[in-house]
Scaffold this motif. Structure first.
Motif, PDB file in Angstrom:
ATOM      1  N   ILE A   1      19.658  40.144  42.986  1.00 53.81           N
ATOM      2  CA  ILE A   1      20.139  40.475  42.210  1.00 53.81           C
ATOM      3  C   ILE A   1      20.700  40.515  40.825  1.00 53.81           C
ATOM      4  CG2 ILE A   1      22.400  41.556  42.750  1.00 53.81           C
ATOM      5  CD1 ILE A   1      22.034  39.868  45.874  1.00 53.81           C
ATOM      6  N   ALA A   2      20.037  41.014  39.808  1.00 57.13           N
ATOM      7  CA  ALA A   2      19.598  41.199  38.394  1.00 57.13           C
ATOM      8  C   ALA A   2      21.393  41.579  38.140  1.00 57.13           C
ATOM      9  CB  ALA A   2      18.200  42.169  37.720  1.00 57.13           C
TER      10      ALA A   2
ATOM     11  N   LEU B   1      13.820  43.991  44.752  1.00 49.34           N
ATOM     12  CA  LEU B   1      15.675  43.707  43.003  1.00 49.34           C
ATOM     13  C   LEU B   1      16.062  44.372  43.500  1.00 49.34           C
ATOM     14  CD1 LEU B   1      15.715  42.363  41.125  1.00 49.34           C
ATOM     15  CD2 LEU B   1      13.857  44.470  39.968  1.00 49.34           C
ATOM     16  N   ARG B   2      17.610  44.454  43.572  1.00 54.48           N
ATOM     17  CA  ARG B   2      18.780  45.132  42.551  1.00 54.48           C
ATOM     18  C   ARG B   2      19.584  44.446  41.763  1.00 54.48           C
ATOM     19  NH1 ARG B   2      22.682  43.741  47.566  1.00 54.48           N
ATOM     20  NH2 ARG B   2      23.864  45.351  46.295  1.00 54.48           N
ATOM     21  N   THR B   3      19.755  45.979  41.620  1.00 58.79           N
ATOM     22  CA  THR B   3      20.656  45.551  39.703  1.00 58.79           C
ATOM     23  C   THR B   3      21.887  46.351  40.346  1.00 58.79           C
ATOM     24  OG1 THR B   3      20.597  47.928  39.203  1.00 58.79           O
ATOM     25  CG2 THR B   3      18.653  46.130  38.347  1.00 58.79           C
ATOM     26  N   LYS B   4      22.716  45.027  39.547  1.00 57.29           N
ATOM     27  CA  LYS B   4      24.158  45.266  39.624  1.00 57.29           C
ATOM     28  C   LYS B   4      25.318  44.817  38.353  1.00 57.29           C
ATOM     29  CE  LYS B   4      27.123  43.130  43.321  1.00 57.29           C
ATOM     30  NZ  LYS B   4      27.817  42.572  44.144  1.00 57.29           N
ATOM     31  N   PRO B   5      26.097  45.333  37.946  1.00 60.62           N
ATOM     32  CA  PRO B   5      26.522  45.772  36.871  1.00 60.62           C
ATOM     33  C   PRO B   5      27.949  44.774  36.913  1.00 60.62           C
ATOM     34  CG  PRO B   5      28.510  46.805  38.325  1.00 60.62           C
ATOM     35  CD  PRO B   5      26.350  47.058  38.428  1.00 60.62           C
TER      36      PRO B   5
ATOM     37  N   LYS C   1      19.305  35.425  49.691  1.00 62.00           N
ATOM     38  CA  LYS C   1      20.079  36.378  47.818  1.00 62.00           C
ATOM     39  C   LYS C   1      20.198  35.604  46.603  1.00 62.00           C
ATOM     40  CE  LYS C   1      21.576  40.003  51.315  1.00 62.00           C
ATOM     41  NZ  LYS C   1      23.721  41.007  51.502  1.00 62.00           N
ATOM     42  N   VAL C   2      19.659  36.106  45.985  1.00 60.21           N
ATOM     43  CA  VAL C   2      19.510  34.739  44.880  1.00 60.21           C
ATOM     44  C   VAL C   2      20.241  36.314  43.616  1.00 60.21           C
ATOM     45  CG1 VAL C   2      18.300  33.871  42.559  1.00 60.21           C
ATOM     46  CG2 VAL C   2      17.323  33.797  44.600  1.00 60.21           C
ATOM     47  N   VAL C   3      21.550  35.500  42.934  1.00 58.11           N
ATOM     48  CA  VAL C   3      22.025  36.422  41.848  1.00 58.11           C
ATOM     49  C   VAL C   3      20.937  35.631  40.376  1.00 58.11           C
ATOM     50  CG1 VAL C   3      24.023  37.213  40.438  1.00 58.11           C
ATOM     51  CG2 VAL C   3      24.079  37.009  43.261  1.00 58.11           C
ATOM     52  N   LEU C   4      21.282  36.424  39.550  1.00 55.29           N
ATOM     53  CA  LEU C   4      20.619  36.590  38.071  1.00 55.29           C
ATOM     54  C   LEU C   4      20.948  36.623  37.145  1.00 55.29           C
ATOM     55  CD1 LEU C   4      17.977  34.317  37.124  1.00 55.29           C
ATOM     56  CD2 LEU C   4      16.778  36.840  37.816  1.00 55.29           C
ATOM     57  N   TYR C   5      21.649  35.538  36.689  1.00 57.60           N
ATOM     58  CA  TYR C   5      22.031  36.125  34.743  1.00 57.60           C
ATOM     59  C   TYR C   5      20.754  36.256  33.596  1.00 57.60           C
ATOM     60  CZ  TYR C   5      26.824  37.001  36.872  1.00 57.60           C
ATOM     61  OH  TYR C   5      27.280  37.051  37.509  1.00 57.60           O
ATOM     62  N   GLY C   6      20.432  37.015  33.207  1.00 59.71           N
ATOM     63  CA  GLY C   6      19.939  36.687  31.853  1.00 59.71           C
ATOM     64  C   GLY C   6      18.140  36.757  32.807  1.00 59.71           C
ATOM     65  N   ALA C   7      17.770  37.976  33.010  1.00 61.07           N
ATOM     66  CA  ALA C   7      16.974  38.553  34.191  1.00 61.07           C
ATOM     67  C   ALA C   7      16.398  39.004  32.948  1.00 61.07           C
ATOM     68  CB  ALA C   7      17.291  39.891  35.353  1.00 61.07           C
ATOM     69  N   MET C   8      16.225  39.249  31.687  1.00 59.39           N
ATOM     70  CA  MET C   8      15.304  39.949  30.787  1.00 59.39           C
ATOM     71  C   MET C   8      15.111  39.074  30.080  1.00 59.39           C
ATOM     72  SD  MET C   8      16.092  43.162  32.070  1.00 59.39           S
ATOM     73  CE  MET C   8      14.692  44.120  30.806  1.00 59.39           C
ATOM     74  N   SER C   9      15.454  38.008  30.159  1.00 57.28           N
ATOM     75  CA  SER C   9      14.855  36.837  29.201  1.00 57.28           C
ATOM     76  C   SER C   9      12.934  36.703  30.250  1.00 57.28           C
ATOM     77  CB  SER C   9      15.439  35.955  29.214  1.00 57.28           C
ATOM     78  OG  SER C   9      15.547  35.140  30.302  1.00 57.28           O
ATOM     79  N   SER C  10      12.253  36.358  29.569  1.00 64.84           N
ATOM     80  CA  SER C  10      11.136  35.913  29.421  1.00 64.84           C
ATOM     81  C   SER C  10      10.635  34.295  31.016  1.00 64.84           C
ATOM     82  CB  SER C  10      10.250  34.954  28.432  1.00 64.84           C
ATOM     83  OG  SER C  10      10.005  35.762  27.549  1.00 64.84           O
ATOM     84  N   LEU C  11      11.982  34.037  31.310  1.00 59.14           N
ATOM     85  CA  LEU C  11      11.880  33.226  31.976  1.00 59.14           C
ATOM     86  C   LEU C  11      12.530  33.868  33.241  1.00 59.14           C
ATOM     87  CD1 LEU C  11      12.423  30.354  33.828  1.00 59.14           C
ATOM     88  CD2 LEU C  11      14.065  29.883  32.339  1.00 59.14           C
ATOM     89  N   GLY C  12      13.304  34.966  33.216  1.00 60.65           N
ATOM     90  CA  GLY C  12      13.954  35.823  33.974  1.00 60.65           C
ATOM     91  C   GLY C  12      13.119  36.371  35.050  1.00 60.65           C
ATOM     92  N   SER C  13      11.714  36.872  33.479  1.00 56.74           N
ATOM     93  CA  SER C  13      10.790  37.750  35.122  1.00 56.74           C
ATOM     94  C   SER C  13      10.487  36.690  35.727  1.00 56.74           C
ATOM     95  CB  SER C  13      10.105  37.912  33.303  1.00 56.74           C
ATOM     96  OG  SER C  13      10.786  39.315  32.415  1.00 56.74           O
ATOM     97  N   ALA C  14      10.018  35.854  34.928  1.00 56.82           N
ATOM     98  CA  ALA C  14       9.540  34.757  36.138  1.00 56.82           C
ATOM     99  C   ALA C  14       9.747  34.159  37.146  1.00 56.82           C
ATOM    100  CB  ALA C  14       9.119  33.374  34.942  1.00 56.82           C
ATOM    101  N   LEU C  15      11.445  34.430  37.352  1.00 55.12           N
ATOM    102  CA  LEU C  15      11.988  34.013  38.438  1.00 55.12           C
ATOM    103  C   LEU C  15      11.903  35.033  38.802  1.00 55.12           C
ATOM    104  CD1 LEU C  15      14.827  32.018  36.794  1.00 55.12           C
ATOM    105  CD2 LEU C  15      13.691  30.974  38.932  1.00 55.12           C
ATOM    106  N   MET C  16      12.563  36.638  38.838  1.00 55.55           N
ATOM    107  CA  MET C  16      12.151  37.208  39.586  1.00 55.55           C
ATOM    108  C   MET C  16      10.898  37.483  40.202  1.00 55.55           C
ATOM    109  SD  MET C  16      14.482  40.583  37.510  1.00 55.55           S
ATOM    110  CE  MET C  16      13.561  39.775  35.868  1.00 55.55           C
ATOM    111  N   ALA C  17      10.156  37.164  39.599  1.00 52.42           N
ATOM    112  CA  ALA C  17       8.303  37.661  40.200  1.00 52.42           C
ATOM    113  C   ALA C  17       8.384  36.575  41.424  1.00 52.42           C
ATOM    114  CB  ALA C  17       7.822  37.297  39.110  1.00 52.42           C
TER     115      ALA C  17
END
Length: 219
Positions: free
Chosen positions: A36-37, A51-55, A10-26
């Motif tokens: 978890i973005a 893919l999950r999103t959390k505040p 399980k990987v928590v990602l801060y910065g998911a909406m950036s280009s690198l964030g998108s590459a990492l999610m994919a």
């Protein structure tokens, strides 16, 4: 299909909406990891398996603790636009400055240590650490403070220099092969995809713990 004997990463990602964030999610989803973005706007990403999103709030240790609990690792893109923060006074698409980045890392360390999540990948403007004469003294000082805080923490951290990125690349671009991209975007997509693969490999093999690395584009 996942092997039932394969442990879930399980990987928590801060910065998911950036280009690198998108590459990492994919890339993480391609490897069947759970992602978890952490977002201010939970509807910003279309639903997809794994893919999950959390505040959350990257600048509040208690909120960080709640966001990362149960994760295997955390990836934070410090200079990404739209990092989650509980502030009405700050423009949501603003990239945090050097001082804010130091505060964010302090909160990240405290929150992760509180729930015993050791593995952290921190991506930011850390190339200044290798420069004898930094052009931006404030950024250099902030990078040194971040490094000092990490060295005095219990985390298993890796610092990664921010790769060159181009706006306009989303998770959809990295999730499917396309031949219709503009040349500039195609080059950026290839570079960022290589960085995402490299970070995913670092996570799998637990490489470069306590080190500062940069991914060099293949010639």
């Amino acid at each position: 299909m996942k092997n039932a004997e394969t442990p879930v990463i399980k990987v928590v990602l801060y910065g998911a909406m950036s280009s690198l964030g998108s590459a990492l999610m994919a890339e993480m989803l391609r490897r069947q990891h759970e992602v978890i973005a952490i977002l201010d706007d939970l509807t910003a990403l279309a639903p997809r398996p794994g893919l999950r999103t959390k505040p959350g709030d990257l600048f509040d240790p208690e909120r960080v603790k709640q966001s990362v609990a149960g994760a295997s690792a955390v990836i934070c893109l410090l200079n990404a636009p739209g990092l989650p923060m509980n502030s009405e006074q700050v423009e949501r698409n603003l990239i945090p400055g050097p001082v804010e980045q130091v505060l964010a890392v302090d909160a990240l360390i405290a929150g992760m240590e509180a729930v015993n999540i050791p593995r952290l990948f921190l991506v930011g403007d850390f190339a200044v650490l290798d420069e004898e004469q930094a052009e931006d003294d404030l950024q250099r000082h902030a990078a040194e403070e971040v490094l000092d805080a990490l060295q005095n923490s219990t985390l298993q951290w890796t610092l990664i220099n921010s790769p060159y990125a181009a706006p306009g690349l989303s998770i959809e671009h990295f999730s499917q092969v396309s031949t219709s991209l503009e040349p500039g975007l195609a080059d950026a997509l290839e570079r960022l995809n290589r960085v995402a693969v490299g970070i995913a490999d670092e996570l799998r093999l637990n490489l470069h713990v306590g080190q500062h690395v940069s991914f060099i584009a293949a010639s």
